[in-house]
Design a protein around this motif. Structure first.
Motif, mmCIF file in Angstrom:
data_model
loop_
_atom_site.group_PDB
_atom_site.id
_atom_site.type_symbol
_atom_site.label_atom_id
_atom_site.label_comp_id
_atom_site.label_asym_id
_atom_site.label_seq_id
_atom_site.Cartn_x
_atom_site.Cartn_y
_atom_site.Cartn_z
ATOM 1 N N HIS A 183 105.106 71.759 29.102
ATOM 2 C CA HIS A 183 104.782 72.482 29.558
ATOM 3 C C HIS A 183 104.999 73.718 30.934
ATOM 4 N N LEU A 184 104.464 74.291 31.387
ATOM 5 C CA LEU A 184 105.332 74.981 32.516
ATOM 6 C C LEU A 184 104.113 74.263 33.818
ATOM 7 N N CYS A 185 104.981 74.329 34.821
ATOM 8 C CA CYS A 185 103.436 74.067 35.954
ATOM 9 C C CYS A 185 104.860 74.867 36.890
ATOM 10 N N PRO A 186 103.893 74.931 38.076
ATOM 11 C CA PRO A 186 104.031 75.709 39.419
ATOM 12 C C PRO A 186 105.385 74.634 39.810
ATOM 13 N N GLU A 187 106.004 75.395 41.082
ATOM 14 C CA GLU A 187 107.674 74.979 41.138
ATOM 15 C C GLU A 187 106.705 74.053 42.593
ATOM 16 N N ALA A 188 105.898 74.181 43.313
ATOM 17 C CA ALA A 188 105.252 72.851 44.023
ATOM 18 C C ALA A 188 104.448 71.604 43.217
ATOM 19 N N GLU A 189 104.362 72.161 42.181
ATOM 20 C CA GLU A 189 103.559 70.860 41.705
ATOM 21 C C GLU A 189 104.244 70.619 40.595
ATOM 22 N N LEU A 190 105.844 70.578 40.346
ATOM 23 C CA LEU A 190 106.084 69.537 38.756
ATOM 24 C C LEU A 190 106.599 68.628 39.573
ATOM 25 N N ASP A 191 107.348 68.594 40.798
ATOM 26 C CA ASP A 191 107.437 66.767 40.754
ATOM 27 C C ASP A 191 106.349 66.330 40.317
ATOM 28 N N ALA A 192 105.101 65.821 41.330
ATOM 29 C CA ALA A 192 104.125 65.358 41.357
ATOM 30 C C ALA A 192 103.358 65.592 39.937
ATOM 31 N N THR A 193 103.501 66.854 39.269
ATOM 32 C CA THR A 193 102.791 66.476 38.343
ATOM 33 C C THR A 193 104.296 65.451 37.260
ATOM 34 N N VAL A 194 104.972 65.467 37.202
ATOM 35 C CA VAL A 194 106.105 64.585 36.185
ATOM 36 C C VAL A 194 105.940 63.137 36.871
ATOM 37 N N GLN A 195 105.830 62.993 37.897
ATOM 38 C CA GLN A 195 105.569 61.764 38.463
ATOM 39 C C GLN A 195 104.095 60.949 37.392
ATOM 40 N N ALA A 196 102.982 61.791 38.093
ATOM 41 C CA ALA A 196 102.008 61.431 37.841
ATOM 42 C C ALA A 196 101.633 60.545 36.342
ATOM 43 N N MET A 197 103.038 61.768 34.771
ATOM 44 C CA MET A 197 102.971 61.728 33.815
ATOM 45 C C MET A 197 103.610 60.343 34.014
ATOM 46 N N ALA A 198 104.465 59.783 34.135
ATOM 47 C CA ALA A 198 105.816 58.723 34.369
ATOM 48 C C ALA A 198 104.928 57.969 34.870
ATOM 49 N N GLU A 199 104.230 57.809 36.130
ATOM 50 C CA GLU A 199 103.861 56.346 36.527
ATOM 51 C C GLU A 199 102.504 56.049 35.084
ATOM 52 N N ARG A 200 101.934 57.392 34.659
ATOM 53 C CA ARG A 200 100.659 56.541 33.555
ATOM 54 C C ARG A 200 101.622 55.613 32.341
ATOM 55 N N LEU A 201 102.693 56.764 31.977
ATOM 56 C CA LEU A 201 102.659 56.052 30.551
ATOM 57 C C LEU A 201 104.020 54.943 30.961
ATOM 58 N N ALA A 202 104.157 54.240 32.385
ATOM 59 C CA ALA A 202 104.830 53.030 32.596
ATOM 60 C C ALA A 202 104.103 51.942 32.680
ATOM 61 N N SER A 203 102.678 52.487 33.481
ATOM 62 C CA SER A 203 101.675 51.404 33.946
ATOM 63 C C SER A 203 100.482 51.468 32.330
ATOM 64 N N GLY A 204 101.120 52.099 31.043
ATOM 65 C CA GLY A 204 100.337 51.725 29.984
ATOM 66 C C GLY A 204 100.820 50.838 29.170
ATOM 67 N N PRO A 205 99.537 50.826 27.868
ATOM 68 C CA PRO A 205 100.331 49.803 26.900
ATOM 69 C C PRO A 205 101.585 49.713 26.167
ATOM 70 N N PHE A 206 102.742 49.304 26.784
ATOM 71 C CA PHE A 206 104.304 50.160 26.991
ATOM 72 C C PHE A 206 104.382 49.208 25.396
ATOM 73 N N VAL A 207 104.448 47.954 24.670
ATOM 74 C CA VAL A 207 104.622 47.892 23.314
ATOM 75 C C VAL A 207 103.311 49.014 22.478
#
Length: 262
Positions: A183-207
């Motif tokens: 993905h390409l993300c606007p500079e101002a949105e990059l941190d929040a976009t990555v954090q949202a994906m990381a939190e989605r994966l971290a709270s998902g079915p880890f196994v």
């Protein structure tokens, strides 16, 4: 939060952020820094990490290996093979072989082995001005850090050879077109976009996420037969998980599952 002269490391909510921290040299990484990266990645399997975000400080990802120090004092006698085997290769293999997703968040320069640290990750998000380069031939070197593997798998032999042999600068939009990044993300949105994906994966079915990475790794390197066998073997781990039971119950009850990662 953990800091050393080479990396800044945080672990919050199962998300470990590892930041290359040598901004005066565009986050070039030394041999000592590489060993710290190997250590930080190795700890992920025992410290509760569910997702890793790999990034760089102050506007750049990583400009590659730091060419100062022992390597340039006498390059004819410097044991670069051992350095690569025990440092760079170990870090790359940790990223690929641990069953924990790793997201690269790329701003600015990702060159040489810095580009390959990013390409080793499971997902890559980049700002529009980010630049990737297999810059090795510019200084009379061939690739290391898995560049030949990652570039070949992404775009085939002719294009990979062209971009590597000429040390081409690959803009983030071109990298997206070539299939190097997600993905390409606007500079101002990059941190929040990555954090949202990381939190989605971290709270998902880890196994299940772990076994998905394991299945894809086998499919990438093996045969259809070996991929089928890996899927059959790994599915048993999912069937024994609490998340599988919760997922089925949520489906039958027509509600959102409440996964615990167990």
């Amino acid at each position: 939060m953990s800091n050393n002269p080479f990396l800044s490391i945080t672990l919050e909510g199962g998300v470990k952020t590892i930041t290359f921290n040598n901004p005066s040299r565009k986050n070039a990484i030394s041999a000592e820094g590489t060993q710290e990266l190997v250590k930080a990645l190795g700890q992920c399997t025992v410290d509760g990490t569910r997702v890793v975000v790999l990034t760089g400080a102050e506007g750049n990802f990583c400009s590659g290996a730091d060419l100062g120090g022992n390597a340039m004092q006498d390059p004819k006698t410097y044991d670069v093979t051992t350095y690569l085997r025990t440092g760079i290769n170990a870090a790359i293999l940790n990223i690929r072989n641990m069953d924990i997703p790793v997201i690269a968040k790329v701003r600015g320069v990702a060159a040489g082995v810095g580009a390959n640290f990013a390409l080793a990750c499971d997902m890559i998000y980049a700002a529009p001005e980010a630049m990737f380069s297999q810059i090795f031939t510019n200084i009379g070197l061939s690739s290391d850090g898995g560049g030949a593997f990652f570039m070949l798998k992404a775009m085939g032999y002719p294009k990979a050879f062209e971009l590597m042999a000429t040390a081409a600068k690959i803009s983030a939009p071109e990298a997206l077109e070539l299939g190097l990044i997600n993905h390409l993300c606007p500079e101002a949105e990059l941190d929040a976009t990555v954090q949202a994906m990381a939190e989605r994966l971290a709270s998902g079915p880890f196994v299940a996420i772990q076994q998905t990475k394991a299945n894809l790794r086998e499919a990438l390197n093996g045969t259809l037969e070996s991929a089928l066998e890996a899927e059959a073997r790994n599915q048993a781990k999912n069937f024994r998980s609490a998340d599988f039971v919760e997922g089925v119950m949520a489906f039958l009850q027509k509600r959102k599952p409440n996964f615990k990662g167990e």
